[in-house]
Design an enzyme around this catalytic site. Structure first.
Site, PDB file in Angstrom:
ATOM      1  N   GLY A 115      47.112  51.531  20.890  1.00 55.19           N
ATOM      2  CA  GLY A 115      46.628  52.643  21.720  1.00 55.19           C
ATOM      3  C   GLY A 115      47.812  53.270  22.439  1.00 55.19           C
ATOM      4  CB  THR A 116      48.223  54.480  25.933  1.00 56.36           C
ATOM      5  OG1 THR A 116      46.987  55.192  25.887  1.00 56.36           O
ATOM      6  CG2 THR A 116      49.233  55.269  26.741  1.00 56.36           C
TER       7      THR A 116
ATOM      8  N   GLY B 186      50.645  50.468  22.795  1.00 60.45           N
ATOM      9  CA  GLY B 186      51.022  49.968  21.467  1.00 60.45           C
ATOM     10  C   GLY B 186      51.746  51.034  20.661  1.00 60.45           C
ATOM     11  CB  THR B 187      51.063  54.653  20.082  1.00 61.66           C
ATOM     12  OG1 THR B 187      49.785  54.363  19.521  1.00 61.66           O
ATOM     13  CG2 THR B 187      51.693  55.801  19.324  1.00 61.66           C
TER      14      THR B 187
ATOM     15  CD  GLU C 139      59.728  44.369  34.280  1.00 62.15           C
ATOM     16  OE1 GLU C 139      60.607  43.538  34.506  1.00 62.15           O
ATOM     17  OE2 GLU C 139      59.057  44.886  35.198  1.00 62.15           O
TER      18      GLU C 139
ATOM     19  CD  GLU D 229      40.948  54.348  32.486  1.00 58.54           C
ATOM     20  OE1 GLU D 229      40.019  54.360  31.675  1.00 58.54           O
ATOM     21  OE2 GLU D 229      42.128  54.106  32.191  1.00 58.54           O
TER      22      GLU D 229
ATOM     23  CE  LYS E 192      49.307  47.943  37.874  1.00 61.75           C
ATOM     24  NZ  LYS E 192      49.124  49.391  38.010  1.00 61.75           N
TER      25      LYS E 192
HETATM   26  N1  LIG Z   1      48.199  52.991  29.541  1.00 71.01           N
HETATM   27  C1  LIG Z   1      49.131  52.700  30.451  1.00 71.01           C
HETATM   28  O1  LIG Z   1      49.832  53.592  30.944  1.00 71.01           O
HETATM   29  C2  LIG Z   1      49.337  51.290  30.882  1.00 71.01           C
HETATM   30  C3  LIG Z   1      48.613  50.259  30.326  1.00 71.01           C
HETATM   31  N2  LIG Z   1      48.859  48.972  30.698  1.00 71.01           N
HETATM   32  C4  LIG Z   1      48.112  47.888  30.088  1.00 71.01           C
HETATM   33  O2  LIG Z   1      48.381  47.870  28.682  1.00 71.01           O
HETATM   34  C5  LIG Z   1      47.243  47.389  27.973  1.00 71.01           C
HETATM   35  C6  LIG Z   1      46.889  48.411  26.895  1.00 71.01           C
HETATM   36  O3  LIG Z   1      46.537  49.627  27.495  1.00 71.01           O
HETATM   37  P1  LIG Z   1      46.404  50.986  26.652  1.00 71.01           P
HETATM   38  O4  LIG Z   1      47.442  51.048  25.609  1.00 71.01           O
HETATM   39  O5  LIG Z   1      46.330  52.064  27.656  1.00 71.01           O
HETATM   40  O6  LIG Z   1      44.978  50.789  25.966  1.00 71.01           O
HETATM   41  P2  LIG Z   1      44.287  51.701  24.843  1.00 71.01           P
HETATM   42  O7  LIG Z   1      42.831  51.671  25.124  1.00 71.01           O
HETATM   43  O8  LIG Z   1      44.976  53.001  24.723  1.00 71.01           O
HETATM   44  O9  LIG Z   1      44.586  50.900  23.479  1.00 71.01           O
HETATM   45  C7  LIG Z   1      43.980  49.684  23.183  1.00 71.01           C
HETATM   46  C8  LIG Z   1      44.320  49.297  21.746  1.00 71.01           C
HETATM   47  O10 LIG Z   1      43.826  48.007  21.496  1.00 71.01           O
HETATM   48  C9  LIG Z   1      42.944  48.024  20.389  1.00 71.01           C
HETATM   49  N3  LIG Z   1      41.835  47.119  20.729  1.00 71.01           N
HETATM   50  C10 LIG Z   1      41.162  47.053  21.889  1.00 71.01           C
HETATM   51  N4  LIG Z   1      40.247  46.057  21.844  1.00 71.01           N
HETATM   52  C11 LIG Z   1      40.347  45.507  20.608  1.00 71.01           C
HETATM   53  C12 LIG Z   1      39.680  44.461  19.936  1.00 71.01           C
HETATM   54  N5  LIG Z   1      38.703  43.774  20.518  1.00 71.01           N
HETATM   55  N6  LIG Z   1      40.049  44.166  18.681  1.00 71.01           N
HETATM   56  C13 LIG Z   1      41.027  44.868  18.069  1.00 71.01           C
HETATM   57  N7  LIG Z   1      41.720  45.869  18.659  1.00 71.01           N
HETATM   58  C14 LIG Z   1      41.378  46.185  19.915  1.00 71.01           C
HETATM   59  C15 LIG Z   1      42.478  49.437  20.216  1.00 71.01           C
HETATM   60  O11 LIG Z   1      42.202  49.657  18.856  1.00 71.01           O
HETATM   61  P3  LIG Z   1      41.761  51.093  18.264  1.00 71.01           P
HETATM   62  O12 LIG Z   1      43.020  51.926  18.346  1.00 71.01           O
HETATM   63  O13 LIG Z   1      41.372  50.823  16.873  1.00 71.01           O
HETATM   64  O14 LIG Z   1      40.674  51.594  19.154  1.00 71.01           O
HETATM   65  C16 LIG Z   1      43.713  50.209  20.697  1.00 71.01           C
HETATM   66  O15 LIG Z   1      44.620  50.379  19.645  1.00 71.01           O
HETATM   67  C17 LIG Z   1      46.163  47.169  29.030  1.00 71.01           C
HETATM   68  O16 LIG Z   1      46.171  45.814  29.395  1.00 71.01           O
HETATM   69  C18 LIG Z   1      46.613  48.030  30.198  1.00 71.01           C
HETATM   70  O17 LIG Z   1      46.165  47.556  31.452  1.00 71.01           O
HETATM   71  C19 LIG Z   1      49.839  48.650  31.604  1.00 71.01           C
HETATM   72  C20 LIG Z   1      50.582  49.641  32.184  1.00 71.01           C
HETATM   73  C21 LIG Z   1      50.343  51.043  31.918  1.00 71.01           C
HETATM   74  N1  LIG Z   2      45.646  52.488  36.051  1.00 69.18           N
HETATM   75  C1  LIG Z   2      46.999  52.203  36.396  1.00 69.18           C
HETATM   76  C2  LIG Z   2      47.932  52.366  35.225  1.00 69.18           C
HETATM   77  C3  LIG Z   2      48.269  51.088  34.612  1.00 69.18           C
HETATM   78  O1  LIG Z   2      48.763  50.148  35.189  1.00 69.18           O
HETATM   79  C4  LIG Z   2      47.468  53.190  37.479  1.00 69.18           C
HETATM   80  O2  LIG Z   2      46.749  54.132  37.818  1.00 69.18           O
HETATM   81  O3  LIG Z   2      48.555  52.956  37.999  1.00 69.18           O
HETATM   82 NA    NA Z   3      57.419  46.874  35.250  1.00 71.97          NA
END
Ligand SMILES: NC(=O)C1=CN([C@@H]2O[C@H](COP(=O)(O)OP(=O)(O)OC[C@H]3O[C@@H](n4cnc5c(N)ncnc54)[C@H](OP(=O)(O)O)[C@@H]3O)[C@@H](O)[C@H]2O)C=CC1
Ligand SMILES: N[C@@H](CC=O)C(=O)O
Ligand code: NA
Length: 444
Positions: free
Chosen positions: A11-12, A14-15, A126, A187, A202
Site C-alpha cells: 500500500g502507501t 509498501g509501495t 524506525e 481517515e 507512539k
Molecule cells: N501511511 C503512512 O504514512 C504511515 C503508515 N505507517 C504504518 O505502516 C503500516 C502500513 O500502512 P499503509 O501503507 O498506509 O497501509 P495501506 O492500507 O496503504 O496498505 C496496506 C497493504 O497491506 C495489504 N494488506 C492489508 N491487510 C492484508 C491482509 N490481511 N492480507 C494481505 N495483505 C494485506 C494491502 O493489500 P492490497 O494492496 O491488496 O489491498 C496493502 O497492500 C501501518 O501499520 C501504518 O500504521 C506508519 C507511518 C506512516
Molecule cells: N495517522 C498518522 C500517520 C502515521 O503514523 C498521523 O496522522 O500522524
Molecule cells: Na521514525
C-alpha cells in the site's frame, strides 16, 4: 550476495519501500545487494505502480514468513491481526523483521521482542514513530550515553494539521476535520488520530526506548483534541500560546534524586498550551517533531515528515539496510580480502574515491550587495546595466539613503551564477562613481 526481502503489504508504505529498493542508484551501495523476493497483498487484481515480476506477488503471506530463502520480513500491512501473528511466525522461522506498525508494537512489543531475543533476530521499528524522522535509532544509538529526562513530541500529523488550521483560520474542529477528511489528510474514521490513540502508541514506544523498560499501554494517559474550540485557540493566542497535541514521557524528578531506585515515569498524551517561543510551537501542518532532553546533551530536536509514502519508506529501508549490514559482516566470515576483519558497512567509513567538488563560481544563488556611490544621476542605471551585461538579473535595486555624502544603494539579485555576479562586481568596483562595495552577502 543478495539479501532477500519478503514484503508484507504494497500500500502507501509498501509501495514507497519497493520504489526505493527498485532504484538503488546514488543511495547507499548496500542497497544493490537487496532483492524484493516476495510481496504479500490482499488482492492480486489491484493495479500496482511498481513493476514486479508476476511470480513475486502472492496473497499467501504465511508462505513468505516461512520461506527458508527469505532473510528479512518487512511488515507494512497495518492493523493488529494478522500482522502480529505474521511477525511472530517470521521470528519463529529465524527471519529479521522490519515493521512500521506502531499499533502492534505498542500492544505486543513485550511478546514480539522477547521472541526476537530468544530467536536471535532483530525487529526494527524506525518507521513506527514519526515516520521518516530518525528518532528510534538516535534513542537506541546516538543518544545512548545520556541520562534522558524528557521526550516530548508532536507525533500525530493529522491532529497537528487540524490544530494548525484551526489556529490560522479561526475555524472550529468539526469544520476542519470534515475538510481534512475530504482532502485525504484525515481517515474516514478519525478516532485513532483525533482521540490520541495513535500518539499514545507512539509515545509508549519512545518512552520504552528512552527509559529502558516496557510500557503498559493502558497506563498511558490519553486525551484527544475533539473538545478544543476556536475560542480556546483564540484565547491561548492572545496570551502568547499555541495549542498542540503533545505526547510526553518524563522521568519522575524525585526518582532521579536517588539514582539507584527504579524510574517512575509519566507518559501522557493531551492538548497543551505551549508558549509561542517553545521549540515545538512552530511545528505546523502535518509535520512531526520530537524534543529530547537529557544529561549531558541538553535539548535536541528532530523535525520532519511523520508520514507519507516516501518518508516512511525511507525509515523502513534504513532499517532493512541496518540488518543487511549485520548479515553481511556475519556471512562474509568476517574477513576482507586483505585478511582484516570485515566491518559493518553502515558504521565503517570505507569510501575509496574522491568526490568532485564544483568551484564556487558555479554556485547559483541570490546576492545582497550594498555600495556607496556618488549621488549623481544615472548611477543606479549604470549598475543595473552592468549586472544585465553579465546575465545577472536583479530582483530590486534601491537607494536607501545617504552615508558620508554618498548614496547608499542596496541590490538584491535573482538566482544568478556566482561567476557572472563576481565579474559584474569587479567592473562595478572600477566605475568612477563607485566609492566602495560595502558588503556582499549570499541570500537563501
Ligand atoms: N501511511 C503512512 O504514512 C504511515 C503508515 N505507517 C504504518 O505502516 C503500516 C502500513 O500502512 P499503509 O501503507 O498506509 O497501509 P495501506 O492500507 O496503504 O496498505 C496496506 C497493504 O497491506 C495489504 N494488506 C492489508 N491487510 C492484508 C491482509 N490481511 N492480507 C494481505 N495483505 C494485506 C494491502 O493489500 P492490497 O494492496 O491488496 O489491498 C496493502 O497492500 C501501518 O501499520 C501504518 O500504521 C506508519 C507511518 C506512516
Ligand atoms: N495517522 C498518522 C500517520 C502515521 O503514523 C498521523 O496522522 O500522524
Ligand atoms: Na521514525
Amino acid at each position: 550476495m543478495a539479501f532477500k526481502v519478503g514484503l508484507l503489504g504494497l500500500g502507501t508504505v509498501g509501495t514507497g519501500t519497493a520504489e526505493i529498493l527498485a532504484n538503488p542508484a546514488q543511495r547507499h551501495p548496500l542497497l544493490q545487494e537487496l532483492e524484493i523476493y516476495r510481496v504479500g497483498v490482499r488482492s492480486l487484481e489491484k493495479p500496482r505502480t511498481v513493476p514486479l515480476a508476476s511470480n513475486v506477488l502472492t496473497t499467501d503471506l504465511e508462505s513468505i514468513v516461512t520461506d527458508p530463502a527469505v532473510d528479512i520480513v518487512v511488515e507494512v500491512i497495518g492493523g493488529l491481526e494478522p500482522a502480529r501473528s505474521l511477525i511472530l511466525q517470521a521470528i519463529a522461522h529465524g527471519k529479521h523483521v522490519v515493521t512500521a506498525n506502531k499499533a502492534v508494537i505498542a500492544r505486543y512489543g513485550d511478546e514480539i521482542f522477547t521472541a526476537a531475543t530468544n530467536a536471535g533476530v532483530y525487529v526494527l521499528i524506525e518507521a513506527a514513530v514519526a515516520g521518516g524522522i530518525p528518532v528510534i535509532e538516535p534513542l537506541k544509538q546516538s543518544l545512548c550515553a545520556n541520562r534522558l529526562y524528557t521526550v516530548t513530541g508532536i507525533v500525530n500529523g493529522t491532529t497537528n494539521y487540524i490544530l494548525t488550521r484551526m489556529q490560522t483560520e479561526g475555524s472550529d474542529f468539526d469544520t476542519v476535520l470534515a475538510d481534512a477528511q475530504r482532502l485525504g489528510y484525515a481517515e474516514a474514521d478519525p478516532t485513532a488520530d483525533v482521540d490520541g490513540f495513535d500518539a499514545a502508541d507512539k509515545i509508549a514506544i519512545l518512552a520504552s526506548l528512552a527509559f529502558g523498560g516496557r510500557i503498559k499501554l493502558p497506563e498511558v494517559h490519553r486525551e484527544g483534541i475533539r473538545q478544543i474550540t476556536a475560542a480556546d485557540i483564540a484565547y491561548a493566542d492572545k496570551l502568547g500560546f499555541v495549542i498542540k497535541l503533545l505526547a510526553t514521557a518524563q522521568r519522575n524528578v524525585e526518582a532521579d534524586e536517588t539514582i539507584n531506585q527504579p524510574d517512575r515515569l509519566q507518559v501522557r498524551v493531551h492538548p497543551t498550551l505551549l508558549p509561542k517561543t517553545h521549540p515545538l510551537a512552530s511545528i505546523n501542518g502535518v509535520y512531526n517533531a520530537v524534543l529530547i532532553e537529557g544529561d549531558p546533551i541538553g535539548q535536541v530536536m528532530f523535525f520532519g515528515p511523520g508520514a507519507g509514502s516516501g518518508p516512511t519508506a525511507s525509515a523502513v529501508v534504513s532499517d532493512i539496510l541496518n540488518i543487511a549490514a549485520i548479515l553481511k559482516v556475519e556471512r562474509g566470515a568476517a574477513v576482507q580480502p586483505n585478511g582484516q576483519p570485515l566491518l559493518d558497512p553502515l558504521l565503517a567509513c570505507s569510501h575509496q574515491h574522491y568526490c568532485t567538488i564544483t568551484p564556487i563560481d558555479e554556485l547559483v544563488t541570490r546576492f545582497y550587495v550594498r555600495v556607496l556611490a556618488q549621488d549623481s544621476p544615472g548611477v543606479i542605471g549604470k549598475l543595473g546595466t552592468c549586472f544585465g551585461n553579465h546575465n545577472v538579473s536583479l530582483e530590486s535595486i534601491v537607494q536607501i539613503g545617504l552615508r558620508d555624502n554618498r548614496a547608499e544603494i542596496v541590490v538584491i539579485t535573482h538566482h544568478v551564477r556566482e561567476g557572472n555576479f563576481r565579474q559584474a562586481l569587479e567592473e562595478i568596483s572600477a566605475f568612477e562613481g563607485i566609492a566602495t562595495v560595502s558588503s556582499v552577502l549570499r541570500v537563501l
